[in-house]
Design an enzyme around this catalytic site. Structure first.
Site, PDB file in Angstrom:
ATOM      1  N   GLU A 105       0.810  -1.223   0.000  1.00 46.45           N
ATOM      2  CA  GLU A 105       0.000   0.000   0.000  1.00 46.45           C
ATOM      3  C   GLU A 105       0.842   1.271   0.000  1.00 46.45           C
ATOM      4  OE1 GLU A 105      -3.111  -0.199   2.934  1.00 46.45           O
ATOM      5  OE2 GLU A 105      -4.089  -1.900   1.945  1.00 46.45           O
ATOM      6  N   GLU A 148      -5.791  -8.706   0.438  1.00 46.88           N
ATOM      7  CA  GLU A 148      -6.467  -8.311   1.679  1.00 46.88           C
ATOM      8  C   GLU A 148      -7.927  -8.018   1.384  1.00 46.88           C
ATOM      9  OE1 GLU A 148      -4.908  -5.159   4.155  1.00 46.88           O
ATOM     10  OE2 GLU A 148      -2.832  -5.630   3.614  1.00 46.88           O
TER      11      GLU A 148
END
Length: 294
Positions: free
Chosen positions: A122, A228
């Site tokens: 991320e 995720e």
């Protein structure tokens, strides 16, 4: 439903196989913040194996932090598990320590314990780096691994980011550098949209398809992995998304059970102790919080 079609389209874009990786994101620390020992990692692997579905793989976020790979790799080998290894990219000194820890793990244990490697997590979403810098780090890690006996192009190196980062054209250089793209998507956090639990399935598969469309245009044939997703059992309400055991159970039944059959998937998360919001599927006693059968 259009989302059923999206799921089928995703499945059609992946070569036919029953050998999808499925597992959980697992943190490197205990409830008190202490770093996990090899025995702790073995307990995590054995906990996953005992769940419905018999999970054997996990994703970790770093290599050197908390001596993650030094302790988790022997645990994987001892229990027959596998690891999607992470390399933290910020800052340069940290990145070098991460590379050294990953290199040490494959030099000592080979590649048999490894699912793949993710360089960064991320980073693009947070704005910690730019696409060209991150792409070079991916090439760097792949080049390092290629020097180790036993390496082959089956050792895949990619990056994990939010679906909202992947669909930005400014990040295409990272897609080009990746063997695979790991996408993170949380309908719970999509608070600018209608996001009650009964929209969770739609929002999730829409996000995956959006990433798949971009990847197919930039690097046809590259796989999109779900790295995720999840729904919390406790925590604050985000717009219409309400954390609860019942909602987490429903999201698992609708999303996890479909994702596990459609591609490589790592659920968030195995256990997160007292985090808020809390996405863990097992409690402090390593028992399932809700029914994980598909």
């Amino acid at each position: 439903m259009k989302t059923i079609a999206y799921a089928l389209a995703l499945a059609a874009s992946i070569p036919s196989t029953n050998a999808y990786w499925k597992g959980f994101n697992v943190q490197a620390t205990m409830a008190n913040g202490a770093c996990k020992t090899q025995a702790d990692w073995e307990r995590d692997f054995n906990t996953m194996k005992a769940l419905p579905g018999g999970f054997s793989s996990m994703r970790v976020y770093a290599s050197s932090d908390c001596n993650t790979l030094a302790n988790a790799v022997p645990a994987a080998i001892a229990t027959g598990g596998q690891i999607l290894a992470g390399v933290w990219t910020e800052d340069n000194a940290h990145f070098e320590r991460e590379k050294a820890a990953l290199l040490a793990a494959v030099q000592q244990h080979g590649f048999g314990w490894m699912v793949a490697v993710t360089v960064g997590s991320e980073d693009l979403y947070r704005g910690d780096t730019n696409a060209n810098t991150l792409a070079q780090q991916i090439y760097d890690v792949r080049g390092m691994l290629s020097t180790v006996p036993g390496y082959s192009t089956n050792v895949q190196v990619g990056h994990v980011d939010t679906w909202t980062a992947w669909v930005k054209s400014e990040n295409n250089a990272v897609i080009t550098a990746c063997d695979f793209v790991g996408t993170d998507g949380y309908p719970y956090f999509q608070s600018t949209q209608s996001n009650p639990i009964d929209q969770g399935y739609n929002l999730f598969w829409d996000s995956v398809q959006n990433v798949r469309n971009v990847v197919n245009a930039v690097k046809p044939g590259a796989w999109v992995w779900v790295t995720e997703t999840g729904w919390p059992t406790t925590g604050p309400t985000e717009n219409q998304a309400v954390p609860s055991v019942a909602n987490a159970q429903l999201y698992w039944k609708l999303v996890a059970c479909s994702a596990f059959n459609n591609g490589h998937t790592f659920w968030y998360s195995l256990q997160d102790f007292s985090a808020s919001p809390s996405f863990g599927v097992v409690d402090a006693n390593y028992k399932p919080i809700y029914n994980l059968a598909c």
